[in-house]
Design a protein around this motif. Sequence first.
Motif, PDB file in Angstrom:
ATOM      1  N   TYR A   1      -1.135   4.560  31.338  1.00 14.33           N
ATOM      2  CA  TYR A   1      -1.675   3.506  29.807  1.00 14.33           C
ATOM      3  C   TYR A   1      -0.407   3.130  29.643  1.00 14.33           C
ATOM      4  CZ  TYR A   1      -2.901   4.614  24.289  1.00 14.33           C
ATOM      5  OH  TYR A   1      -2.658   4.292  23.609  1.00 14.33           O
ATOM      6  N   LEU A   2       0.670   2.923  28.998  1.00  7.80           N
ATOM      7  CA  LEU A   2       1.522   1.194  28.773  1.00  7.80           C
ATOM      8  C   LEU A   2       1.169   0.428  29.885  1.00  7.80           C
ATOM      9  CD1 LEU A   2       5.037   3.056  28.674  1.00  7.80           C
ATOM     10  CD2 LEU A   2       3.643   2.252  27.618  1.00  7.80           C
ATOM     11  N   PHE A   3       0.628   1.065  31.176  1.00  4.98           N
ATOM     12  CA  PHE A   3      -0.128  -0.538  31.692  1.00  4.98           C
ATOM     13  C   PHE A   3      -0.823  -0.974  31.319  1.00  4.98           C
ATOM     14  CE2 PHE A   3       3.000   1.104  35.627  1.00  4.98           C
ATOM     15  CZ  PHE A   3       3.997  -0.352  35.972  1.00  4.98           C
ATOM     16  N   MET A   4      -1.840   0.332  31.446  1.00  5.02           N
ATOM     17  CA  MET A   4      -3.153  -0.117  30.840  1.00  5.02           C
ATOM     18  C   MET A   4      -3.268  -1.130  29.626  1.00  5.02           C
ATOM     19  SD  MET A   4      -4.940   3.308  31.576  1.00  5.02           S
ATOM     20  CE  MET A   4      -7.030   2.598  31.138  1.00  5.02           C
ATOM     21  N   SER A   5      -2.087  -1.222  28.571  1.00  7.70           N
ATOM     22  CA  SER A   5      -1.646  -1.810  27.166  1.00  7.70           C
ATOM     23  C   SER A   5      -1.525  -2.785  27.592  1.00  7.70           C
ATOM     24  CB  SER A   5      -0.950  -0.778  26.329  1.00  7.70           C
ATOM     25  OG  SER A   5      -1.282   0.662  25.878  1.00  7.70           O
ATOM     26  N   LEU A   6      -0.353  -3.178  28.446  1.00  7.81           N
ATOM     27  CA  LEU A   6      -0.198  -4.503  29.580  1.00  7.81           C
ATOM     28  C   LEU A   6      -0.837  -5.228  29.491  1.00  7.81           C
ATOM     29  CD1 LEU A   6       3.820  -3.520  30.640  1.00  7.81           C
ATOM     30  CD2 LEU A   6       2.576  -4.493  28.102  1.00  7.81           C
ATOM     31  N   MET A   7      -2.228  -5.095  29.916  1.00  6.86           N
ATOM     32  CA  MET A   7      -3.668  -5.525  30.795  1.00  6.86           C
ATOM     33  C   MET A   7      -4.321  -5.808  29.773  1.00  6.86           C
ATOM     34  SD  MET A   7      -3.586  -4.265  34.819  1.00  6.86           S
ATOM     35  CE  MET A   7      -3.113  -2.114  34.466  1.00  6.86           C
ATOM     36  N   ASP A   8      -4.086  -5.078  28.171  1.00  4.68           N
ATOM     37  CA  ASP A   8      -4.932  -5.469  27.428  1.00  4.68           C
ATOM     38  C   ASP A   8      -6.677  -4.684  27.661  1.00  4.68           C
ATOM     39  OD1 ASP A   8      -3.232  -6.663  26.183  1.00  4.68           O
ATOM     40  OD2 ASP A   8      -3.921  -9.132  26.739  1.00  4.68           O
ATOM     41  N   TYR A   9      -6.518  -3.277  27.998  1.00  2.00           N
ATOM     42  CA  TYR A   9      -7.418  -2.661  27.800  1.00  2.00           C
ATOM     43  C   TYR A   9      -7.702  -2.565  26.931  1.00  2.00           C
ATOM     44  CZ  TYR A   9      -7.301  -1.418  32.644  1.00  2.00           C
ATOM     45  OH  TYR A   9      -7.225  -1.511  34.361  1.00  2.00           O
ATOM     46  N   PRO A  10      -9.065  -2.202  26.476  1.00  2.00           N
ATOM     47  CA  PRO A  10      -9.609  -1.848  25.268  1.00  2.00           C
ATOM     48  C   PRO A  10      -9.468  -0.869  24.468  1.00  2.00           C
ATOM     49  CG  PRO A  10     -11.271  -2.601  26.382  1.00  2.00           C
ATOM     50  CD  PRO A  10     -10.445  -2.502  27.609  1.00  2.00           C
ATOM     51  N   LEU A  11      -8.225   0.125  24.612  1.00  2.00           N
ATOM     52  CA  LEU A  11      -7.555   1.428  24.216  1.00  2.00           C
ATOM     53  C   LEU A  11      -7.464   1.980  22.304  1.00  2.00           C
ATOM     54  CD1 LEU A  11      -4.760   1.254  26.513  1.00  2.00           C
ATOM     55  CD2 LEU A  11      -6.579   1.992  26.905  1.00  2.00           C
ATOM     56  N   PRO A  12      -7.782   2.675  22.422  1.00  2.00           N
ATOM     57  CA  PRO A  12      -7.552   3.559  21.656  1.00  2.00           C
ATOM     58  C   PRO A  12      -6.739   4.189  20.812  1.00  2.00           C
ATOM     59  CG  PRO A  12      -8.951   5.121  22.417  1.00  2.00           C
ATOM     60  CD  PRO A  12      -8.772   3.640  23.729  1.00  2.00           C
ATOM     61  N   GLU A  13      -6.047   3.810  20.181  1.00  3.10           N
ATOM     62  CA  GLU A  13      -4.898   5.203  19.909  1.00  3.10           C
ATOM     63  C   GLU A  13      -4.984   6.096  19.865  1.00  3.10           C
ATOM     64  OE1 GLU A  13      -2.368   4.113  17.762  1.00  3.10           O
ATOM     65  OE2 GLU A  13      -2.879   1.215  17.719  1.00  3.10           O
ATOM     66  N   PRO A  14      -4.303   6.562  20.579  1.00  2.00           N
ATOM     67  CA  PRO A  14      -3.832   7.673  21.058  1.00  2.00           C
ATOM     68  C   PRO A  14      -3.352   8.851  20.245  1.00  2.00           C
ATOM     69  CG  PRO A  14      -1.621   6.510  21.176  1.00  2.00           C
ATOM     70  CD  PRO A  14      -2.368   5.840  20.946  1.00  2.00           C
TER      71      PRO A  14
ATOM     72  N   ASN B   1      -7.662  10.326  24.678  1.00  2.00           N
ATOM     73  CA  ASN B   1      -8.588  11.269  23.617  1.00  2.00           C
ATOM     74  C   ASN B   1      -9.289  11.873  24.801  1.00  2.00           C
ATOM     75  OD1 ASN B   1      -6.929   9.987  21.715  1.00  2.00           O
ATOM     76  ND2 ASN B   1      -8.330   8.154  21.196  1.00  2.00           N
ATOM     77  N   TYR B   2      -8.883  13.270  24.633  1.00  2.00           N
ATOM     78  CA  TYR B   2      -9.741  14.121  25.459  1.00  2.00           C
ATOM     79  C   TYR B   2      -9.798  13.494  26.887  1.00  2.00           C
ATOM     80  CZ  TYR B   2      -9.683  17.523  21.599  1.00  2.00           C
ATOM     81  OH  TYR B   2      -9.351  18.137  20.738  1.00  2.00           O
ATOM     82  N   GLY B   3      -9.887  12.790  27.152  1.00  2.00           N
ATOM     83  CA  GLY B   3      -9.917  12.111  28.232  1.00  2.00           C
ATOM     84  C   GLY B   3     -10.094  10.648  28.734  1.00  2.00           C
ATOM     85  N   SER B   4     -10.582  10.038  27.234  1.00  2.00           N
ATOM     86  CA  SER B   4     -11.301   9.033  27.129  1.00  2.00           C
ATOM     87  C   SER B   4     -10.452   7.989  27.594  1.00  2.00           C
ATOM     88  CB  SER B   4     -11.436   8.886  25.621  1.00  2.00           C
ATOM     89  OG  SER B   4     -10.325   8.012  25.297  1.00  2.00           O
ATOM     90  N   HIS B   5     -10.932   6.625  28.529  1.00  2.00           N
ATOM     91  CA  HIS B   5     -10.580   5.791  28.996  1.00  2.00           C
ATOM     92  C   HIS B   5      -9.785   6.146  29.776  1.00  2.00           C
ATOM     93  CE1 HIS B   5     -11.964   4.490  24.793  1.00  2.00           C
ATOM     94  NE2 HIS B   5     -11.734   3.065  25.736  1.00  2.00           N
ATOM     95  N   TYR B   6      -9.318   7.104  30.837  1.00  2.00           N
ATOM     96  CA  TYR B   6      -8.579   7.072  31.810  1.00  2.00           C
ATOM     97  C   TYR B   6      -9.171   6.648  32.452  1.00  2.00           C
ATOM     98  CZ  TYR B   6      -7.208   9.567  36.316  1.00  2.00           C
ATOM     99  OH  TYR B   6      -7.072   9.837  37.537  1.00  2.00           O
ATOM    100  N   ASP B   7      -8.178   5.698  33.212  1.00  2.00           N
ATOM    101  CA  ASP B   7      -8.211   4.786  34.631  1.00  2.00           C
ATOM    102  C   ASP B   7      -7.760   4.736  36.159  1.00  2.00           C
ATOM    103  OD1 ASP B   7      -8.974   2.729  36.145  1.00  2.00           O
ATOM    104  OD2 ASP B   7      -8.421   1.002  34.934  1.00  2.00           O
TER     105      ASP B   7
END
Length: 271
Positions: free
Chosen positions: A109-122, A234-240
């Motif tokens: 999740y931290l890596f995805m945040s650093l790579m500017d993935y469009p993530l929701p607030e956990p 959030n219930y498995g959303s945005h898992y890469d």
Amino acid sequence: MEQERRCGCMRTSALSPKTSLYFCLMVFAFSFFLWLVGDRALSLPINLPVSSLMAFFPLVTACIFAYGKEKGQGVRSLFKRVIDFSPIRRKAWFFPALLLMPAALFVSYLFMSLMDYPLPEPELHLPMIPVFFAVFIIGAVGEEVGWMAFVVDPLQQRWSALTTGIVCGAIWAVWHIVPFIQAGHDVAWIVWHGVVTVFLRIIIVWIYNNTGHSVLMAILFHASANVGFFLFPNYGSHYDPMVTAFVLAAIVGIIVFLWGYRTLSAYRYVH
């Protein structure tokens, strides 16, 4: 062996790779019937098709094989391994069993945040964590009793622990393809999650071998991993799975370097 008789475990060291092959074929055969009707979703807040109930087929198959080998005593021995704490000499192994995969997903999740993935607030949905864990530990029992006793144990008598983990992990990944398709995942997701699945099996073998072949520890890791997946974020959303595969590749690399590929239990700094 004497230790096996004391703990009530089946003597799976006497099983051949051919038995493991027959076991896998039977699990796939049972699963086929659920795949035919399994495109409907279960009534849960997470995305699981009906075919995910195939999680119980390794246990069913293991009971059939155990009964054929040692009758009722073989079946009782299988279930005893689910609750047997006695092989676990170092309780510190509960930490990787329960926390390693959630930590790996947090790093992802931290890596995805650093790579500017469009993530929701956990949103961790804390009240759901014990509910998920209870559900997934039942599913993990359904799987791990079979995989460990009739695939991992026999194969480790012939191959290295790393090779066993890769082979069992690949079988495990292929077995999940149809449910993943029915859950609506695309090809790239399925391939990358297949890589994740192989790494997970290697880690399970590592924990298993360092805890006296404790099926309980394999179950705890499996359940903890599934809780992590379905709370991301959030219930498995945005898992890469691609990002998580690279994180797990680093973890498995460290494990192989420190514990050795042959047994995954010969820690190099203990003399």
